[in-house]
Design a protein around this motif. Structure first.
Motif, PDB file in Angstrom:
ATOM      1  N   CYS A  15     -44.752 -20.215  27.821  1.00 43.66           N
ATOM      2  CA  CYS A  15     -46.013 -19.838  27.900  1.00 43.66           C
ATOM      3  C   CYS A  15     -47.533 -21.348  27.551  1.00 43.66           C
ATOM      4  O   CYS A  15     -47.106 -22.055  26.694  1.00 43.66           O
ATOM      5  CB  CYS A  15     -46.791 -19.252  27.022  1.00 43.66           C
ATOM      6  SG  CYS A  15     -46.755 -17.052  26.787  1.00 43.66           S
ATOM      7  N   THR A  16     -47.809 -21.563  28.932  1.00 45.09           N
ATOM      8  CA  THR A  16     -48.201 -23.261  29.058  1.00 45.09           C
ATOM      9  C   THR A  16     -49.606 -22.859  29.480  1.00 45.09           C
ATOM     10  O   THR A  16     -50.096 -22.542  30.436  1.00 45.09           O
ATOM     11  CB  THR A  16     -47.624 -24.378  30.107  1.00 45.09           C
ATOM     12  OG1 THR A  16     -45.834 -24.163  29.849  1.00 45.09           O
ATOM     13  CG2 THR A  16     -47.294 -25.297  30.381  1.00 45.09           C
ATOM     14  N   PHE A  17     -50.109 -24.645  28.904  1.00 44.25           N
ATOM     15  CA  PHE A  17     -51.883 -24.155  28.966  1.00 44.25           C
ATOM     16  C   PHE A  17     -52.529 -25.687  29.416  1.00 44.25           C
ATOM     17  O   PHE A  17     -51.873 -26.883  29.246  1.00 44.25           O
ATOM     18  CB  PHE A  17     -52.184 -23.921  27.942  1.00 44.25           C
ATOM     19  CG  PHE A  17     -52.059 -22.884  27.036  1.00 44.25           C
ATOM     20  CD1 PHE A  17     -52.583 -21.721  27.303  1.00 44.25           C
ATOM     21  CD2 PHE A  17     -50.707 -22.556  26.563  1.00 44.25           C
ATOM     22  CE1 PHE A  17     -52.179 -20.270  26.782  1.00 44.25           C
ATOM     23  CE2 PHE A  17     -50.840 -21.097  25.865  1.00 44.25           C
ATOM     24  CZ  PHE A  17     -51.394 -20.298  26.009  1.00 44.25           C
ATOM     25  N   SER A  40     -46.531 -17.152  21.240  1.00 41.12           N
ATOM     26  CA  SER A  40     -48.151 -16.505  21.427  1.00 41.12           C
ATOM     27  C   SER A  40     -48.025 -15.162  21.365  1.00 41.12           C
ATOM     28  O   SER A  40     -47.083 -14.662  21.633  1.00 41.12           O
ATOM     29  CB  SER A  40     -47.979 -17.399  22.967  1.00 41.12           C
ATOM     30  OG  SER A  40     -49.846 -15.927  22.570  1.00 41.12           O
ATOM     31  N   ALA A  43     -56.471 -19.153  24.918  1.00 46.09           N
ATOM     32  CA  ALA A  43     -56.472 -20.112  25.645  1.00 46.09           C
ATOM     33  C   ALA A  43     -57.862 -20.418  25.183  1.00 46.09           C
ATOM     34  O   ALA A  43     -58.617 -22.052  24.987  1.00 46.09           O
ATOM     35  CB  ALA A  43     -56.345 -20.499  26.875  1.00 46.09           C
ATOM     36  N   CYS A  69     -46.802 -18.254  32.011  1.00 50.00           N
ATOM     37  CA  CYS A  69     -46.819 -16.954  30.656  1.00 50.00           C
ATOM     38  C   CYS A  69     -45.018 -16.303  31.017  1.00 50.00           C
ATOM     39  O   CYS A  69     -44.840 -15.938  31.597  1.00 50.00           O
ATOM     40  CB  CYS A  69     -47.902 -16.046  30.884  1.00 50.00           C
ATOM     41  SG  CYS A  69     -48.149 -14.834  29.216  1.00 50.00           S
ATOM     42  N   THR A  85     -55.054 -15.177  26.764  1.00 49.59           N
ATOM     43  CA  THR A  85     -57.406 -15.195  27.242  1.00 49.59           C
ATOM     44  C   THR A  85     -56.776 -16.207  25.781  1.00 49.59           C
ATOM     45  O   THR A  85     -57.329 -16.831  25.795  1.00 49.59           O
ATOM     46  CB  THR A  85     -57.134 -14.305  27.373  1.00 49.59           C
ATOM     47  OG1 THR A  85     -56.551 -13.613  29.038  1.00 49.59           O
ATOM     48  CG2 THR A  85     -58.381 -14.213  27.635  1.00 49.59           C
ATOM     49  N   TYR A 145     -62.487 -14.049  26.238  1.00 50.24           N
ATOM     50  CA  TYR A 145     -62.597 -15.529  25.620  1.00 50.24           C
ATOM     51  C   TYR A 145     -63.458 -15.631  25.083  1.00 50.24           C
ATOM     52  O   TYR A 145     -63.381 -17.069  24.787  1.00 50.24           O
ATOM     53  CB  TYR A 145     -62.338 -15.947  27.345  1.00 50.24           C
ATOM     54  CG  TYR A 145     -62.184 -17.368  27.557  1.00 50.24           C
ATOM     55  CD1 TYR A 145     -61.301 -17.973  27.529  1.00 50.24           C
ATOM     56  CD2 TYR A 145     -63.620 -18.560  27.760  1.00 50.24           C
ATOM     57  CE1 TYR A 145     -60.961 -19.158  27.884  1.00 50.24           C
ATOM     58  CE2 TYR A 145     -63.328 -19.372  27.381  1.00 50.24           C
ATOM     59  CZ  TYR A 145     -61.995 -19.903  27.549  1.00 50.24           C
ATOM     60  OH  TYR A 145     -61.895 -21.386  27.614  1.00 50.24           O
ATOM     61  N   GLU A 152     -54.322 -20.919  31.322  1.00 49.66           N
ATOM     62  CA  GLU A 152     -52.829 -20.317  31.121  1.00 49.66           C
ATOM     63  C   GLU A 152     -51.989 -20.709  32.162  1.00 49.66           C
ATOM     64  O   GLU A 152     -52.526 -19.832  33.432  1.00 49.66           O
ATOM     65  CB  GLU A 152     -52.324 -19.226  30.380  1.00 49.66           C
ATOM     66  CG  GLU A 152     -50.668 -18.889  30.389  1.00 49.66           C
ATOM     67  CD  GLU A 152     -50.378 -18.404  29.466  1.00 49.66           C
ATOM     68  OE1 GLU A 152     -49.467 -17.804  28.807  1.00 49.66           O
ATOM     69  OE2 GLU A 152     -51.562 -17.143  28.931  1.00 49.66           O
ATOM     70  N   ALA A 168     -60.071 -24.109  28.853  1.00 42.14           N
ATOM     71  CA  ALA A 168     -58.091 -23.648  28.850  1.00 42.14           C
ATOM     72  C   ALA A 168     -57.725 -23.027  29.769  1.00 42.14           C
ATOM     73  O   ALA A 168     -58.773 -21.619  29.731  1.00 42.14           O
ATOM     74  CB  ALA A 168     -57.728 -23.502  27.741  1.00 42.14           C
ATOM     75  N   LYS A 204     -51.998 -30.654  27.624  1.00 41.56           N
ATOM     76  CA  LYS A 204     -51.132 -29.667  27.294  1.00 41.56           C
ATOM     77  C   LYS A 204     -50.578 -29.501  26.795  1.00 41.56           C
ATOM     78  O   LYS A 204     -49.703 -30.472  26.183  1.00 41.56           O
ATOM     79  CB  LYS A 204     -50.789 -30.703  28.974  1.00 41.56           C
ATOM     80  CG  LYS A 204     -49.317 -28.886  29.510  1.00 41.56           C
ATOM     81  CD  LYS A 204     -48.842 -30.082  31.096  1.00 41.56           C
ATOM     82  CE  LYS A 204     -47.890 -29.365  31.990  1.00 41.56           C
ATOM     83  NZ  LYS A 204     -47.258 -30.391  32.894  1.00 41.56           N
ATOM     84  N   SER A 210     -59.388 -23.876  22.960  1.00 40.51           N
ATOM     85  CA  SER A 210     -60.278 -25.221  23.406  1.00 40.51           C
ATOM     86  C   SER A 210     -61.881 -24.472  22.540  1.00 40.51           C
ATOM     87  O   SER A 210     -62.726 -25.360  22.572  1.00 40.51           O
ATOM     88  CB  SER A 210     -61.011 -23.822  25.336  1.00 40.51           C
ATOM     89  OG  SER A 210     -61.268 -23.310  25.242  1.00 40.51           O
TER      90      SER A 210
END
Length: 616
Positions: free
Chosen positions: A236-238, A184, A206, A228, A203, A119, A225, A223, A178, A210
């Protein structure tokens, strides 16, 4: 000669030309499938579509200038150098390597460490790419800056971005985004490895997104997730938001989507903050150790290596830089006098064999000849197999305390000697007064006057006894209760009980070993007054009498002690004697002494006379 040189140059140029032809062929081969602006590179809500349309053209042109130069090991896009990295190396394989590296921490903690590293890297990459791209493209508006991110994201192979309609990108802490990453690279690496994850894995996706948005809007963002594909979810939603809002928004998503396990929220450079906090706490600890002159140590029993805190080096006057860790134990023993070493080895042995904590005081001899006193405490530490492999503990320089204690001890001894001398002189003076009274009484023929002298003599003797006992004892603040009362009662009995017709019983509670001077003087005088009066008045026309004197400790009362003087004599005639407001000096003195003790007097006249004095 010149012809040969020219031939060599021609050959070199021909070789370079051939190499360029190969690279051109390779470039054409690589570029054959690279078709710019083939379909959409980002999906966004309709109201912000125009901004992203513009971004697709700008970023598409940027990536149109693509050059591979394998002979130089370079890939350039619009004069910016890029590198190709396998997706799995930054996802599935990377996390597995971190889990193996930190396996002693447990899988969950190791995984958290790996994801934090990814990250932090991803967030920095996103911020720096955004910064460079914004400058190159001369972008000013936050939304325009944001719009370049997802397109750049798609062209550089991270993922396709689908920004959902509920998003509200704005330059304040109400920022909310969102979005989905249908392709991904991190999820794909897990899926292709045929390993189903138990947790979201995207990771870096995100982090990068961000980081780009944070740079675009100039506010801190993070951000997380929430679903996934790598763990079997459809997408895969964040969600992305200000760190102050992310928890609240995540809880809403968990409730709405019925997510069983709450995803871990990443915070940019959280480890750095923790490290800074640890450094701060370490500084505070080192400062506290320096002030208290306490050093800590970690003693490895397998190799005799010692790890010392900075303050221990200061205490031992050792240069930390010039001293090896495996020499510290040797130096420690060399500076400890041999008279202490047997006890030290015993402490360490019991710590190792029995797991016992220990405390130990000893001196050390420093190179400059000075001697220091140390207070040491050690705690044995077991490994996973239950074997004791190390001892951790503290060593405190207590030299100042010992010196001060010795000084105080010396002062105390001097004062004790002086106080004993005072008691001795008071006792001698009282004995002189007693002797003078005794001599004077022998010259008096009047019976009443002679009795007054004898009463005064008893009072002086009761006080002199106390000073005599204090002079003879080591404890100058109190005396042995039984010894004092025995001597006092014997003296009064010998003075008044001429014909031995009265038996005196002395009963002292075994719990009462000693009584302090502030209580012993009033108690002795009270006993003197009451017992002498009993001998004189209680047994007229009685052949045999009994007097009981008791001192007991009270447990269920407002007072701590009760002194009782009881006889079976004729009793006090309450018609002629007012107990509460007596006219005689003896009883007046008893009342005064009871008040001095903050006590309570109770008189019972049934079957004789009983005086009860309660005090604390």
């Amino acid at each position: 000669m010149a012809e040969k040189s020219l031939e060599n140059k021609i050959k070199k140029l021909e070789a370079e030309n051939a190499q360029l032809k190969k690279e051109l062929a390779l470039f054409k081969s690589n570029i054959k499938n690279f078709k710019l602006n083939e379909g959409r590179t980002v999906k966004v809500p309709e109201q912000i579509q125009p901004v992203f349309n513009k971004a697709e053209k700008v970023v598409g042109n940027y990536f149109g200038d693509l050059r591979f130069q394998p002979s130089k090991g370079t890939i350039e896009i619009n004069n910016e150098r890029y590198v190709l990295v396998r997706a799995s190396a930054l996802s599935h394989e990377f996390l597995n390597a971190i889990i193996d590296l930190y396996k002693d921490r447990g899988k969950e903690e190791a995984l958290s460490i790996g994801k934090n590293i990814l990250y932090d890297i991803g967030h920095v990459l996103g911020m720096e790419d955004a910064k460079t791209f914004h400058k190159k493209m001369k972008l000013k508006d936050p939304l325009e800056k944001l719009s370049a991110g997802p397109v750049h994201f798609a062209y550089s192979g991270w993922a396709f971005v689908d920004i959902l309609p509920e998003s509200k990108p704005m330059p304040n802490d109400n920022f909310y985004l969102k979005y989905k990453h249908p392709y991904s690279f991190e999820a794909d690496s897990w899926i292709k490895s045929r390993v189903k994850s138990k947790y979201p894995v995207c990771t870096m996706n995100a982090a990068y997104s961000s980081g780009w948005c944070q740079e675009s809007f100039g506010i801190p963002l993070t951000a997380v997730e929430i679903s996934c594909r790598a763990k079997g979810d459809k997408d895969c939603t964040f969600i992305m938001a200000h760190p102050n809002k992310i928890n609240e928004l995540l809880d809403k998503e968990i409730s709405k989507k019925k997510i069983k396990v709450k995803p871990e929220i990443p915070y940019f450079f959280e480890r750095k903050k923790i490290e800074e906090e640890l450094i701060k706490k370490e500084y505070i600890l080192n400062t506290a150790q320096k002030i208290a002159k306490i050093g800590s140590f970690d003693f490895n029993l397998e190799n005799n290596n010692l790890i010392w805190s900075d303050e221990l080096y200061n205490i031992f006057q050792i240069n930390k830089v010039k001293t090896k860790a495996n020499d510290l134990y040797k130096i420690y023993l060399e500076r400890m006098p041999k008279i202490y070493q047997a006890e030290y080895f015993k402490c360490v042995n019991e710590a190792v064999t029995k797991g016992k904590n220990y405390t130990f005081k000893h001196t050390i001899q420093l190179p400059d000849g000075k001697v220091k006193w140390l207070y040491c405490a050690g705690i044995p530490v077991k490994d996973d197999a239950g074997k004791i492999r190390q001892i951790i503990g503290i060593a405190q320089d207590i030299t100042d305390s010992v010196t001060q204690q010795d000084k105080l001890q010396g002062n105390l001894k001097e004062k004790e000697t002086l106080l004993k001398e005072i008691h001795h002189r008071v006792k001698n003076n009282l004995q002189i007064v007693s002797s003078l009274l005794s001599l004077q009484s022998e010259t008096i023929t009047d019976t009443d006057a002679k009795e007054k002298y004898r009463e005064s003599l008893g009072r002086v003797k009761s006080m002199a006894l106390i000073h005599e006992m204090l002079y003879q004892t080591k404890n100058l603040s109190n005396i042995r209760a039984a010894e004092y009362l025995n001597q006092l009662v014997n003296f009064i009995s010998e003075t008044y009980n001429y014909n031995r017709k009265v038996k005196v019983n002395l009963e002292i509670d075994q719990k009462i070993k000693r009584i302090d001077m502030n209580k012993s003087v009033p108690c002795g005088l009270i006993i003197n007054e009451l017992l002498s009066n009993t001998f004189k008045y209680a047994f007229d026309n009685i052949a045999k009498g009994v007097v009981t004197i008791s001192l007991k400790q009270l447990t269920k009362d407002n007072f701590d002690y009760q002194l009782t003087v009881k006889d079976n004599g004729v009793g006090i005639n309450l018609k002629t004697v007012n107990i509460q407001h007596p006219q005689t000096l003896g009883l007046q003195l008893v009342h005064s002494l009871v008040d001095q003790l903050d006590g309570k007097l109770n008189v019972i006249t049934k079957g004789g006379t009983e005086f009860q004095i309660k005090f604390s």
